[in-house]
Structure formats: C-alpha cells, structure tokens
Design a protein around this motif. Structure first.
Motif, mmCIF file in Angstrom:
data_model
loop_
_atom_site.group_PDB
_atom_site.id
_atom_site.type_symbol
_atom_site.label_atom_id
_atom_site.label_comp_id
_atom_site.label_asym_id
_atom_site.label_seq_id
_atom_site.Cartn_x
_atom_site.Cartn_y
_atom_site.Cartn_z
ATOM 1 N N VAL A 1 0.941 -1.245 0.043
ATOM 2 C CA VAL A 1 0.043 0.055 -0.079
ATOM 3 C C VAL A 1 0.751 1.128 0.024
ATOM 4 N N HIS A 2 1.995 1.117 0.636
ATOM 5 C CA HIS A 2 3.000 2.529 0.804
ATOM 6 C C HIS A 2 4.111 2.420 -0.086
ATOM 7 N N ALA A 3 4.196 1.410 -0.896
ATOM 8 C CA ALA A 3 5.431 1.328 -1.767
ATOM 9 C C ALA A 3 5.456 2.253 -3.144
ATOM 10 N N ASP A 4 6.622 2.334 -3.807
ATOM 11 C CA ASP A 4 6.683 3.232 -4.970
ATOM 12 C C ASP A 4 5.954 2.457 -5.980
ATOM 13 N N SER A 5 5.080 2.812 -6.697
ATOM 14 C CA SER A 5 4.370 2.364 -7.994
ATOM 15 C C SER A 5 4.720 2.678 -9.363
ATOM 16 N N ARG A 6 5.912 3.329 -9.378
ATOM 17 C CA ARG A 6 6.366 4.088 -10.624
ATOM 18 C C ARG A 6 6.894 2.964 -11.524
ATOM 19 N N GLY A 7 6.438 2.520 -12.627
ATOM 20 C CA GLY A 7 7.188 1.528 -13.601
ATOM 21 C C GLY A 7 6.764 0.192 -13.272
ATOM 22 N N PHE B 1 -6.058 -1.578 7.749
ATOM 23 C CA PHE B 1 -5.377 -0.435 7.196
ATOM 24 C C PHE B 1 -6.037 0.025 5.761
ATOM 25 N N LEU B 2 -6.367 -0.935 5.193
ATOM 26 C CA LEU B 2 -6.722 -0.914 3.827
ATOM 27 C C LEU B 2 -7.906 0.230 3.442
ATOM 28 N N TRP B 3 -8.674 0.043 4.274
ATOM 29 C CA TRP B 3 -10.023 0.990 4.071
ATOM 30 C C TRP B 3 -9.534 2.572 4.434
ATOM 31 N N ARG B 4 -8.826 2.546 5.532
ATOM 32 C CA ARG B 4 -8.157 3.882 5.685
ATOM 33 C C ARG B 4 -7.311 4.408 4.763
ATOM 34 N N SER B 5 -6.530 3.401 4.106
ATOM 35 C CA SER B 5 -5.549 4.045 3.121
ATOM 36 C C SER B 5 -6.321 4.606 1.746
ATOM 37 N N LEU B 6 -7.564 4.092 1.744
ATOM 38 C CA LEU B 6 -8.468 4.476 0.575
ATOM 39 C C LEU B 6 -8.681 6.020 0.528
ATOM 40 N N ALA C 1 -6.437 8.124 2.302
ATOM 41 C CA ALA C 1 -5.238 8.653 2.687
ATOM 42 C C ALA C 1 -5.007 10.217 1.961
ATOM 43 N N VAL C 2 -4.320 10.976 2.550
ATOM 44 C CA VAL C 2 -3.962 12.173 2.042
ATOM 45 C C VAL C 2 -3.263 11.913 0.657
ATOM 46 N N ASN C 3 -2.182 10.960 0.857
ATOM 47 C CA ASN C 3 -1.133 10.810 -0.129
ATOM 48 C C ASN C 3 -2.188 9.934 -1.080
ATOM 49 N N LYS D 1 -0.891 8.633 -4.060
ATOM 50 C CA LYS D 1 -0.087 7.353 -4.080
ATOM 51 C C LYS D 1 -0.431 6.194 -3.352
ATOM 52 N N VAL D 2 -0.658 6.598 -2.163
ATOM 53 C CA VAL D 2 -1.244 5.546 -1.258
ATOM 54 C C VAL D 2 -2.683 5.016 -1.602
ATOM 55 N N ARG D 3 -3.566 5.975 -1.787
ATOM 56 C CA ARG D 3 -4.822 5.833 -2.306
ATOM 57 C C ARG D 3 -4.855 4.996 -3.649
ATOM 58 N N ALA D 4 -4.061 5.321 -4.499
ATOM 59 C CA ALA D 4 -3.972 4.657 -5.735
ATOM 60 C C ALA D 4 -3.361 3.016 -5.488
ATOM 61 N N ASN D 5 -2.726 2.903 -4.717
ATOM 62 C CA ASN D 5 -2.054 1.548 -4.366
ATOM 63 C C ASN D 5 -3.074 0.540 -3.665
ATOM 64 N N ALA D 6 -3.912 1.475 -2.644
ATOM 65 C CA ALA D 6 -4.964 0.694 -1.813
ATOM 66 C C ALA D 6 -6.083 0.066 -2.909
ATOM 67 N N THR D 7 -6.344 1.457 -3.964
ATOM 68 C CA THR D 7 -7.371 1.040 -4.796
ATOM 69 C C THR D 7 -7.174 -0.182 -5.640
ATOM 70 N N ASP D 8 -5.860 -0.237 -6.052
ATOM 71 C CA ASP D 8 -5.483 -1.313 -6.973
ATOM 72 C C ASP D 8 -5.390 -2.453 -6.261
ATOM 73 N N LEU D 9 -5.143 -2.562 -5.053
ATOM 74 C CA LEU D 9 -5.006 -3.894 -4.143
ATOM 75 C C LEU D 9 -6.497 -4.384 -4.062
ATOM 76 N N LEU D 10 -7.224 -3.500 -3.636
ATOM 77 C CA LEU D 10 -8.749 -3.900 -3.364
ATOM 78 C C LEU D 10 -9.775 -4.266 -4.554
ATOM 79 N N MET D 11 -9.086 -3.799 -5.927
ATOM 80 C CA MET D 11 -9.673 -4.318 -7.206
ATOM 81 C C MET D 11 -8.955 -5.694 -7.472
ATOM 82 N N GLU D 12 -7.937 -6.103 -6.868
ATOM 83 C CA GLU D 12 -7.431 -7.315 -7.057
ATOM 84 C C GLU D 12 -8.102 -8.469 -6.149
#
Length: 216
Positions: A141-147, A182-187, A189-191, A193-204
C-alpha cells in the motif's frame, strides 16, 4: 549410532546446500536437499554450532536456481514450520530480495508464502499471517508504484498468488482480517499514491468479505 548419523546428516546437508548455491546448480541437488528436510527438525538454529546451516538456508531462499525448482519452493515453505523464531529471519531475507526480484521470483514467493500458511499448524500460521503476509500487504500500500518493475508491482505479484486462493477454506476470512486494519483507511489517505495503491489492491482482492457473514 544416532550421534554418528546426525553428524553425517549435518555434514551432508551443508555440502548439498553449498552445491545448490552454485550458479549452475541442478535440480537433482535441490531434490536431495528436499529429501533431507526431516533432519532439520533436530537442528537448533539458535545456536552458534548451527550458524553455518542457518546461513546457508537463508542464502538458498533468494538463489534463483534453487527457488525455480518445485522441490526448492516446497523446501522453503517447509522451513516456515521449523520454529516460530526462524520465520522472522526467513521473511526478512525474502523481503529484502523482493525489490530486485523478477516477476517470476515474485510469483514463486507468493506460492511459497501461501503453501507455508496452508501446511503449518496454528501457532506458525498466525505468525505467517501477521508478520509476513500482513507486512507485505502494508508495504504494498505504501510502496513506490512508478514503473512496471516497481516495488509495488513486485509485491502485488506476490500477493495476487494469495488473493487467488479464495476457494481454499479460510483464505477469504484471513484476507479480510489482515487487510481490514489499514486498507479502508488507506483508500481515504491524503497521499494520492497510497490511495492509488490501496485501490489497485482492493480491485485485485475484491470481494473482500467474510463468507460466514454472507451465509447469514
């Protein structure tokens, strides 16, 4: 002569593990290590006397020629049931290798974590869930997702192997329990990138539900 037999097994497994760490390691060496796995129940990995075996075990779990062999993956999963304390060392070693892991390695690690969870007793399973799987989820959820080779995408490959095991009893409940803190809270999040990662994982992992509640 039991002491003599133990000494022979001790020397043999060190020899075989070293062979498996060669760049040209072959499947037959990995298979022989797998066949000697029962001996490790007799090894106290917390003592200095067995430091060499412990170091070799941690070395093979990031060595691609070893991990790519099915018996190698089964062997690494087996290591998670040797002792609760050793799980932390296994996970730390595997996690440190993930940023540079190929997509193949990430998928193999996903199968290793899941098989370890599936095959172990409750005391080991709880440790694998909270200290390994949930740790990977949180860091994803908190990782770099570039590339496409980013840490996030590597972690997602590991986790997707587990996400796809929902037909196995207990997996749905386990995923909900581990993501819920932590996942619902991360959706929200102010950041972004965190929101995007959390959304991606939730979709998976969707749907993320407790099957018991659904039946009710």
């Amino acid at each position: 002569d039991l002491p003599g037999k133990q000494l022979i097994c001790h020397d043999a497994i060190i020899y075989l593990l070293r062979r498996c760490l060669r760049l040209n390691a072959i499947g037959v060496d990995v298979k022989r290590v797998w066949e000697m796995r029962e001996y490790l129940y007799l090894v106290d990995l917390t003592t200095l006397n067995n430091a060499t075996i412990k170091d070799l075990l941690l070395a093979v779990i990031t060595h691609k020629p070893f991990v790519k062999v099915k018996q190698g993956q089964r062997f690494i999963s087996f290591l998670f049931c040797l002792s609760v304390e050793f799980i932390a060392s296994l996970h730390l070693t595997m996690k440190m290798g993930l940023p540079d892991a190929t997509g193949e390695m990430a998928v193999w690690y996903g199968h290793i974590y899941f098989q370890a969870w599936k095959d172990t007793e409750a005391i080991y399973r709880e440790k694998i869930e909270e200290d390994c799987m949930q740790d990977l989820m949180y860091h994803a959820v908190h990782a770099d997702s570039r590339g496409p080779g980013s840490t996030f995408h590597v972690l997602k490959k590991v986790l997707n192997v587990i996400h796809r095991q929902k037909k196995v009893r207990g997996v749905d409940t386990m995923l909900l329990r581990l993501y819920e803190p932590f996942l619902w809270r991360s959706l929200k999040a102010v950041n972004d990138k965190v929101r995007a990662n959390a959304t991606d994982l939730l979709m998976e992992v969707f749907p993320l539900v407790n099957p018991t509640n659904q039946k009710e």
